[in-house]
Motif scaffolding. Structure first.
Motif, mmCIF file in Angstrom:
data_model
loop_
_atom_site.group_PDB
_atom_site.id
_atom_site.type_symbol
_atom_site.label_atom_id
_atom_site.label_comp_id
_atom_site.label_asym_id
_atom_site.label_seq_id
_atom_site.Cartn_x
_atom_site.Cartn_y
_atom_site.Cartn_z
ATOM 1 N N LEU A 367 101.115 94.299 134.373
ATOM 2 C CA LEU A 367 101.166 95.362 135.382
ATOM 3 C C LEU A 367 100.888 96.736 134.773
ATOM 4 N N GLY A 368 101.212 96.884 133.504
ATOM 5 C CA GLY A 368 100.883 98.139 132.831
ATOM 6 C C GLY A 368 99.384 98.397 132.832
ATOM 7 N N GLY A 369 98.584 97.321 132.813
ATOM 8 C CA GLY A 369 97.134 97.468 132.865
ATOM 9 C C GLY A 369 96.674 98.022 134.196
ATOM 10 N N ILE A 370 97.351 97.632 135.257
ATOM 11 C CA ILE A 370 97.024 98.167 136.576
ATOM 12 C C ILE A 370 97.393 99.648 136.639
ATOM 13 N N ALA A 371 98.575 99.982 136.086
ATOM 14 C CA ALA A 371 98.981 101.389 136.035
ATOM 15 C C ALA A 371 97.978 102.204 135.223
ATOM 16 N N TRP A 372 97.523 101.649 134.104
ATOM 17 C CA TRP A 372 96.541 102.322 133.251
ATOM 18 C C TRP A 372 95.217 102.530 133.983
ATOM 19 N N SER A 373 94.741 101.485 134.667
ATOM 20 C CA SER A 373 93.453 101.558 135.352
ATOM 21 C C SER A 373 93.454 102.576 136.488
ATOM 22 N N HIS A 374 94.584 102.703 137.184
ATOM 23 C CA HIS A 374 94.638 103.570 138.363
ATOM 24 C C HIS A 374 95.144 104.983 138.056
ATOM 25 N N PHE A 375 96.063 105.100 137.112
ATOM 26 C CA PHE A 375 96.713 106.398 136.900
ATOM 27 C C PHE A 375 96.644 106.887 135.457
ATOM 28 N N GLY A 376 95.991 106.109 134.582
ATOM 29 C CA GLY A 376 95.888 106.526 133.189
ATOM 30 C C GLY A 376 97.229 106.443 132.469
ATOM 31 N N TRP A 377 97.331 107.154 131.347
ATOM 32 C CA TRP A 377 98.552 107.080 130.542
ATOM 33 C C TRP A 377 99.789 107.591 131.274
ATOM 34 N N PRO A 378 99.699 108.639 132.089
ATOM 35 C CA PRO A 378 100.893 109.054 132.845
ATOM 36 C C PRO A 378 101.444 107.936 133.725
ATOM 37 N N GLY A 379 100.566 107.087 134.270
ATOM 38 C CA GLY A 379 101.033 105.953 135.073
ATOM 39 C C GLY A 379 101.815 104.959 134.241
ATOM 40 N N VAL A 380 101.343 104.705 133.011
ATOM 41 C CA VAL A 380 102.062 103.790 132.110
ATOM 42 C C VAL A 380 103.413 104.375 131.735
ATOM 43 N N VAL A 381 103.431 105.667 131.417
ATOM 44 C CA VAL A 381 104.693 106.342 131.040
ATOM 45 C C VAL A 381 105.691 106.304 132.194
ATOM 46 N N ALA A 382 105.213 106.534 133.414
ATOM 47 C CA ALA A 382 106.106 106.501 134.574
ATOM 48 C C ALA A 382 106.712 105.111 134.750
ATOM 49 N N MET A 383 105.901 104.068 134.560
ATOM 50 C CA MET A 383 106.405 102.708 134.703
ATOM 51 C C MET A 383 107.441 102.388 133.632
ATOM 52 N N VAL A 384 107.114 102.712 132.387
ATOM 53 C CA VAL A 384 108.018 102.407 131.263
ATOM 54 C C VAL A 384 109.339 103.157 131.415
ATOM 55 N N SER A 385 109.264 104.445 131.733
ATOM 56 C CA SER A 385 110.482 105.251 131.886
ATOM 57 C C SER A 385 111.318 104.767 133.064
ATOM 58 N N GLY A 386 110.657 104.401 134.149
ATOM 59 C CA GLY A 386 111.375 103.900 135.314
ATOM 60 C C GLY A 386 112.112 102.611 135.033
ATOM 61 N N LEU A 387 111.467 101.699 134.321
ATOM 62 C CA LEU A 387 112.114 100.436 133.966
ATOM 63 C C LEU A 387 113.345 100.680 133.090
ATOM 64 N N ALA A 388 113.196 101.568 132.107
ATOM 65 C CA ALA A 388 114.327 101.856 131.209
ATOM 66 C C ALA A 388 115.470 102.537 131.962
ATOM 67 N N LEU A 389 115.134 103.402 132.905
ATOM 68 C CA LEU A 389 116.174 104.088 133.685
ATOM 69 C C LEU A 389 116.952 103.091 134.545
ATOM 70 N N ILE A 390 116.246 102.163 135.170
ATOM 71 C CA ILE A 390 116.923 101.129 135.964
ATOM 72 C C ILE A 390 117.847 100.306 135.078
ATOM 73 N N ALA A 391 117.357 99.942 133.878
ATOM 74 C CA ALA A 391 118.177 99.166 132.940
ATOM 75 C C ALA A 391 119.440 99.934 132.563
#
Length: 408
Positions: A367-391
């Motif tokens: 799914l990070g690849g989809i974030a990368w393709s659509h939103f670039g690195w900020p999309g990947v960072v948002a996904m990673v940070s969001g997952l860690a925050l939920i955890a």
């Protein structure tokens, strides 16, 4: 503590500083190198795989996800095998099988065939992570188990680092297939170390476990909120961590960095931060408690992830070091806690943690690849940070029963 040759009730485990204790940790270092060097070696060469086999970044990342999926689905079956034939014998079978497949994988002529081999390789590698933690709990004295587990996790970071650092520069200078093959050769050497140095098990007693009993225990553990929250840590944090590393190489190839794959692989030296943090955090559990260390480590991971948004290479590197240190600190706590917290079926609990850990890697790595393709690195960072925050929020809701001499 009395030790008995047959692993009877008098066995208290090897104490820290003993020859057997050191041999076990060195042996598991070999197993960790063989496992994680092979598992993640394609990560540093994903752009080369994508280019040569004519696939997009998210599809190329399936070379990682296929292996981690195979590992995820196999950890429970491997726990059943290990209960019957012993931890060391199970790990030996796993390492030999995975290494043979690893030596074959680079020469697959088609991407789809490569994915099949990588999936089978992951199935074989499933015999190491969950079994190794259970093996430590049986062979190491209870007082030193958290430190030993942290040391083992530190060893796995060295394996992951070695696989990336060897594959990428060789692949950049020659071909990605030669780079991947070199990693498989390293894994073969590390497997030989495991065979030669592992001491005779003393804490193992065979269990007449059946598929039904394993599934029953696993089902009961999956209904236990105190355990599920720990499995969720592995699922969410590992998913974010792998996504960050999968697509960082693609980012560094592009503007404003334009760094070749071989040179970009040096950033994987950030893994050494995980080698240190997992060992340090393991030694702090008795003093500060698991919950506090888990939350602090996760917060550090989020901070590091946000730093990688910078367009300064120095700050990106700093962010990667902080992210990696935080992740492995959290992982060393959660993985050890998943086994310690289970009142029954500790082997199955450790395997469930690893199952969700690698499911997270597979799902969010893709799914990070989809974030990368659509939103670039900020999309990947948002996904990673969001997952860690939920955890972190989820972990904050659990109790911390860890006190010296009281592991619930």
């Amino acid at each position: 503590m009395g030790s008995t040759p047959d692993g009877s009730a008098g066995w208290g485990g090897h104490r820290r500083g003993s020859s057997a204790y050191r041999r076990i940790l060195i042996a598991l270092l070999g197993a960790g190198i063989a496992t994680f060097a092979q598992l993640y070696s394609p990560q540093g060469i994903l752009p080369l795989i994508a280019s040569e086999l004519d696939v997009d970044p998210s599809r190329a990342s399936l070379s990682i996800s296929a292996a981690t999926t195979g590992l995820a689905v196999s950890v429970l079956p491997w726990s059943l095998v290990a209960d019957r034939i012993g931890r060391v014998r199970a790990m030996r079978i796993a390492l030999v099988s995975a290494t043979i497949l690893g030596l074959c994988m680079p020469w697959c002529p088609w991407f789809d065939l490569l994915l099949v081999v990588r999936t089978l390789e992951g199935v074989a590698l499933g015999g190491i992570p969950g079994v190794a933690v259970t093996y430590l709990s049986e062979e190491i004295n209870r007082k030193h188990a958290a430190v030993a587990a942290g040391t083992y996790v530190a060893g796995t970071t060295i394996g992951g680092l070695a696989g990336r650092l060897i594959a990428a520069p060789i692949a950049d200078a020659t071909d990605w297939r030669i780079g991947a093959f070199a990693v498989a050769v390293l894994a073969a050497v590390a497997t030989a170390v495991f065979f030669l140095i592992t001491p005779r098990p003393q804490g193992f007693q065979p269990h007449a476990a059946s598929v039904t009993s394993v599934l029953r225990i696993a089902g009961r553990q999956m209904r236990n909120p105190r355990l599920v929250v720990l499995y969720a840590q592995g699922f969410l944090l590992m998913g974010g961590f792998v996504a960050a590393y999968n697509y960082l190489t693609f980012r560094l190839e592009a503007a404003p960095f334009f760094i070749p794959v071989g040179l970009a692989s040096l950033l994987f030296l950030a893994y050494l931060a995980g080698t240190v943090s997992s060992r340090v955090v393991g030694g702090l559990v008795d003093r500060h408690g698991r919950k506090r260390l888990l939350l602090v480590s996760t917060a550090i991971m989020i901070a590091g992830t946000l730093l990688t948004l910078s367009e300064s290479l120095v700050i990106v590197v700093l962010g990667l070091v902080v992210l990696t240190g935080g992740f492995f600190g959290a992982h060393s706590v959660a993985s050890g806690w998943a086994g310690a917290r289970a009142e029954h079926g500790r082997s199955q609990s450790a395997s469930l943690y690893n199952l969700w850990y690698y499911v997270g890697s597979s799902v969010f790595g893709f799914l990070g690849g989809i974030a990368w393709s659509h939103f670039g690195w900020p999309g990947v960072v948002a996904m990673v940070s969001g997952l860690a925050l939920i955890a972190a929020i989820w972990a904050a809701c659990t109790s911390d029963e860890t006190k010296q001499g009281n592991l619930a």
